[in-house]
Design a protein around this motif. Structure first.
Motif, PDB file in Angstrom:
ATOM      1  N   ARG A  95      39.704  21.904  54.286  1.00 55.38           N
ATOM      2  CA  ARG A  95      40.378  22.904  53.452  1.00 55.38           C
ATOM      3  C   ARG A  95      39.500  24.135  53.254  1.00 55.38           C
ATOM      4  O   ARG A  95      40.000  25.240  53.048  1.00 55.38           O
ATOM      5  N   GLN A  96      38.197  23.943  53.306  1.00 55.85           N
ATOM      6  CA  GLN A  96      37.260  25.068  53.231  1.00 55.85           C
ATOM      7  C   GLN A  96      36.715  25.442  54.608  1.00 55.85           C
ATOM      8  O   GLN A  96      35.753  26.183  54.721  1.00 55.85           O
ATOM      9  N   ASN A  97      37.348  24.913  55.651  1.00 57.13           N
ATOM     10  CA  ASN A  97      36.924  25.158  57.033  1.00 57.13           C
ATOM     11  C   ASN A  97      35.548  24.569  57.327  1.00 57.13           C
ATOM     12  O   ASN A  97      34.773  25.118  58.113  1.00 57.13           O
ATOM     13  N   VAL A  98      35.221  23.455  56.694  1.00 54.39           N
ATOM     14  CA  VAL A  98      33.958  22.754  56.925  1.00 54.39           C
ATOM     15  C   VAL A  98      34.209  21.547  57.829  1.00 54.39           C
ATOM     16  O   VAL A  98      35.127  20.768  57.587  1.00 54.39           O
ATOM     17  N   TYR A  99      33.396  21.405  58.875  1.00 54.17           N
ATOM     18  CA  TYR A  99      33.567  20.348  59.881  1.00 54.17           C
ATOM     19  C   TYR A  99      32.321  19.467  59.856  1.00 54.17           C
ATOM     20  O   TYR A  99      31.353  19.731  60.557  1.00 54.17           O
ATOM     21  N   PRO A 100      32.284  18.390  59.033  1.00 56.84           N
ATOM     22  CA  PRO A 100      31.083  17.555  58.944  1.00 56.84           C
ATOM     23  C   PRO A 100      31.121  16.356  59.900  1.00 56.84           C
ATOM     24  O   PRO A 100      32.166  15.744  60.100  1.00 56.84           O
ATOM     25  N   VAL A 101      29.988  16.015  60.493  1.00 53.79           N
ATOM     26  CA  VAL A 101      29.830  14.767  61.244  1.00 53.79           C
ATOM     27  C   VAL A 101      28.478  14.169  60.853  1.00 53.79           C
ATOM     28  O   VAL A 101      27.597  14.867  60.347  1.00 53.79           O
ATOM     29  N   TRP A 102      28.313  12.864  61.111  1.00 52.68           N
ATOM     30  CA  TRP A 102      27.079  12.180  60.706  1.00 52.68           C
ATOM     31  C   TRP A 102      26.765  11.027  61.644  1.00 52.68           C
ATOM     32  O   TRP A 102      27.623  10.552  62.401  1.00 52.68           O
ATOM     33  N   GLY A 103      25.527  10.578  61.593  1.00 54.85           N
ATOM     34  CA  GLY A 103      25.100   9.454  62.412  1.00 54.85           C
ATOM     35  C   GLY A 103      25.626   8.142  61.858  1.00 54.85           C
ATOM     36  O   GLY A 103      25.762   7.982  60.647  1.00 54.85           O
ATOM     37  N   VAL A 104      25.920   7.203  62.755  1.00 54.44           N
ATOM     38  CA  VAL A 104      26.425   5.890  62.338  1.00 54.44           C
ATOM     39  C   VAL A 104      25.712   4.803  63.131  1.00 54.44           C
ATOM     40  O   VAL A 104      25.188   5.037  64.223  1.00 54.44           O
ATOM     41  N   ASP A 105      25.717   3.585  62.565  1.00 59.49           N
ATOM     42  CA  ASP A 105      25.157   2.420  63.243  1.00 59.49           C
ATOM     43  C   ASP A 105      26.245   1.759  64.075  1.00 59.49           C
ATOM     44  O   ASP A 105      27.222   1.242  63.529  1.00 59.49           O
TER      45      ASP A 105
END
Length: 246
Positions: A95-105
């Motif tokens: 909604r704020q044009n933020v595209y988050p990604v993160w590391g996973v196991d």
């Protein structure tokens, strides 16, 4: 306080309002300083990019940075964020044009070993982060006037007010921007794949989702790129790069 004041005698803080005056070339920025003005400058770079920006958060995003995006809308600059792990209670999203990604196991056995403190000590592994420890901020990296920020600070309160850190603000160097943006995308795509694999793991009901891991031979894939979708915005970020053929 004495150290903070000594640093500010060497170099005056750069206020967010002075971002347009950032000179071409390399500008060093030191810590600690007496307030969060450097952190606000970094947030300003993300918030005031013309098209899109990128940033890494090895230890999560704090309120100072988050608050800059709360009033953003779907037409605001796109901001790609890399996190070492999934941020809890993240108040900003598409909604704020933020595209988050993160590391996973993905490999649970290997993940268990990585979390073993005694093993980390024996192997001299980092005990604080597992996937991401680089500090990179990119403002319009594909434009004619990119800004690259990199160094030792984690874009956190402590890194600008308490720790002995140094950052380089590199403006107008398109080769440096290309190199850092390539590395950012390498990690981004690796994290994105890991998140996709994790979402499918152990769920036999996700047959349709598993199929989406492969190329769709029909035109059905176009639905994911409808106007306003984050996928289309990612494509547009590349399509608008400086010097691309139309």
């Amino acid at each position: 306080v004495e150290v903070q004041q000594a640093v500010e005698r060497i170099q005056s803080p750069i206020a967010p309002s002075n971002l347009p005056l950032l000179p071409k070339g390399v500008t060093p920025l030191f810590s600690p300083m007496t307030d969060l003005i450097s952190l606000k400058l970094y947030a300003e770079m993300l918030d005031k990019s013309k098209r899109f920006a990128c940033i890494t958060f090895p230890f999560g995003i704090n309120k100072t940075m988050t608050d800059f995006f709360l009033d953003n809308i779907e037409t605001s600059p796109l901001v790609f964020m890399l996190f070492d792990e999934k941020p809890e209670g993240l108040a900003i999203n598409d909604r704020q044009n933020v595209y988050p990604v993160w590391g996973v196991d993905i490999d649970t056995e290997l993940a268990g070993l990585a979390k073993d403190p005694s093993l980390n000590v024996k192997l001299n592994l980092n005990r604080h982060v597992k996937f991401l420890h680089t500090k990179i901020l990119l403002m319009d990296p594909l434009s004619a006037d990119p800004v690259v920020v990199t160094g030792s600070a984690n874009f956190s309160n402590n890194s600008v007010m308490r720790n002995d850190e140094n950052m380089l603000l590199i403006r107008g160097d398109k080769r440096a921007a290309d190199i850092y943006f390539t590395e950012f995308n390498r990690v981004f795509n690796f994290f994105y794949l890991g998140m996709a694999l994790q979402s499918l793991k152990g769920d036999e009901k996700k047959t349709a989702a598993q199929a989406s891991m492969f190329l769709d031979p029909t035109d059905g894939w176009l639905k994911k790129y409808e106007p306003g979708s984050m996928r289309l915005k990612r494509v547009q970020a590349f399509a608008a790069m400086e010097g691309i053929g139309k």
